[in-house]
Design a protein around this motif. Structure first.
Motif: not given
Length: 321
Positions: A13-20, A96-103, A119-125
């Motif tokens: 499972l991959y979840v992508l969040v548009i956070s900005a 927060s640094g607790r999750f995978n954040t891609i800038n 390639k920076e995407l993390k599964s189950r995250s």
């Protein structure tokens, strides 16, 4: 299935969040559309808290404060307070640094297929995304995916029924009295400062382009639908057949999408109208140009040139065809 993820992504499972937030309505629609197209290709889930201010305008997101794609069978309708809280908590988690954040850095055009970001995407995250990744023309290499999944994207971003009805009434009234309907986006207001006023045109400039366009349709009645983010005087366009839009951010955008042709300065607002309505668009760069019908270009035909500047705010993407 993307060639980068064959087999593996169906099992995790991959979840992508548009956070900005990036830009205004048009930019956020194009950004969302690109994430949705990527999600369709790879069986991903997209959450879009950054769509906060605009979610109430659309049938899918109005019913789902998570702004989730694919839409879930069970969802909770949002309100302004809930959406604001949802956005703020995602901003906090992303930083927060607790999750995978891609800038995403705005130093070159972005493409899912050519970027190492994938390639920076993390599964189950949860994978948070920040940056103006798909602003204006930065997604030129991914247009084919937008076309491929366009039907799903357009269905997801249908306006609420009340806006659809207002658009339909306006367009029907105009079409009953004309042969060719041309939408004109007069972008004033913020464009006086945007890129030092590079694409801020006076009404007289728009008139030159409109008059040149009218000559492309001899022996036909041409009517212009004029939409603007600033009130225009009634007597500006009197020698032309024209109608003003409803002066509503959604209704104007989706009315432009119903026109036969669209005219406007480089803007994600008209780009979305062109994509959604599958209508050809002419982006004004030279107000003295004598137009040809070939200057109106469908979304799927666009190409572009990227001009990099060390000051990222001055980097420019120019669409060509």
């Amino acid at each position: 299935m993307s060639k980068y993820y064959q087999g593996s992504f169906l099992e995790v499972l991959y979840v992508l969040v548009i956070s900005a937030k990036s830009g205004q309505l048009g930019n956020r629609l194009l950004l969302s559309a690109n994430f949705i197209a990527f999600a369709c290709e790879n069986n991903f889930t997209v959450l879009n808290p950054a769509f906060e201010e605009y979610a109430d305008f659309f049938s899918s997101t109005d019913k789902d404060f998570l702004c989730c794609y694919p839409s879930t069978p069970f969802s909770i309708a949002g309100n302004r307070l809930l959406r604001k809280y949802y956005y703020n908590i995602n901003r906090y988690l992303a930083e927060s640094g607790r999750f995978n954040t891609i800038n995403i850095k705005r130093n070159q055009p972005f493409s899912w297929s050519n970027s190492s970001i994938t390639k920076e995407l993390k599964s189950r995250s949860i994978n948070f995304f920040q940056g103006w990744v798909f602003r204006d023309g930065w997604f030129v290499d991914d247009i084919s995916n937008l076309q491929k999944h366009g039907k799903k994207i357009r269905a997801y971003f249908q306006p609420l029924k009340k806006y659809q009805l207002n658009v339909a009434k306006l367009i029907s009234n105009i079409r009953s009295q004309t042969d060719v309907l041309i939408g004109v986006h007069v972008r004033h207001g913020d464009y006086q400062q945007h890129q030092n006023g590079r694409y801020f045109y006076l009404v007289e400039d728009y008139l030159k382009v409109m008059e040149s366009t009218q000559t492309l349709f001899p022996n036909k009645k041409v009517t212009f639908l004029i939409c603007s983010n600033q009130e225009q005087k009634e007597d500006y366009f009197q020698h032309l057949s024209y109608v003003y839009g409803n002066n509503h951010i959604i209704e104007d955008m989706y009315s432009l999408a119903e026109c036969d042709y669209i005219i406007g300065p480089p803007s994600s607002y008209t780009m979305w109208a062109s994509f959604y309505g599958e209508r050809p668009l002419y982006m004004i760069r030279d107000v003295n140009k004598t137009l040809k019908i070939e200057d109106f270009v469908h979304f799927s035909q666009w190409k572009g040139v990227f001009y990099y500047n060390e000051d990222w705010s001055k980097s420019v993407w120019e669409w060509t065809h």
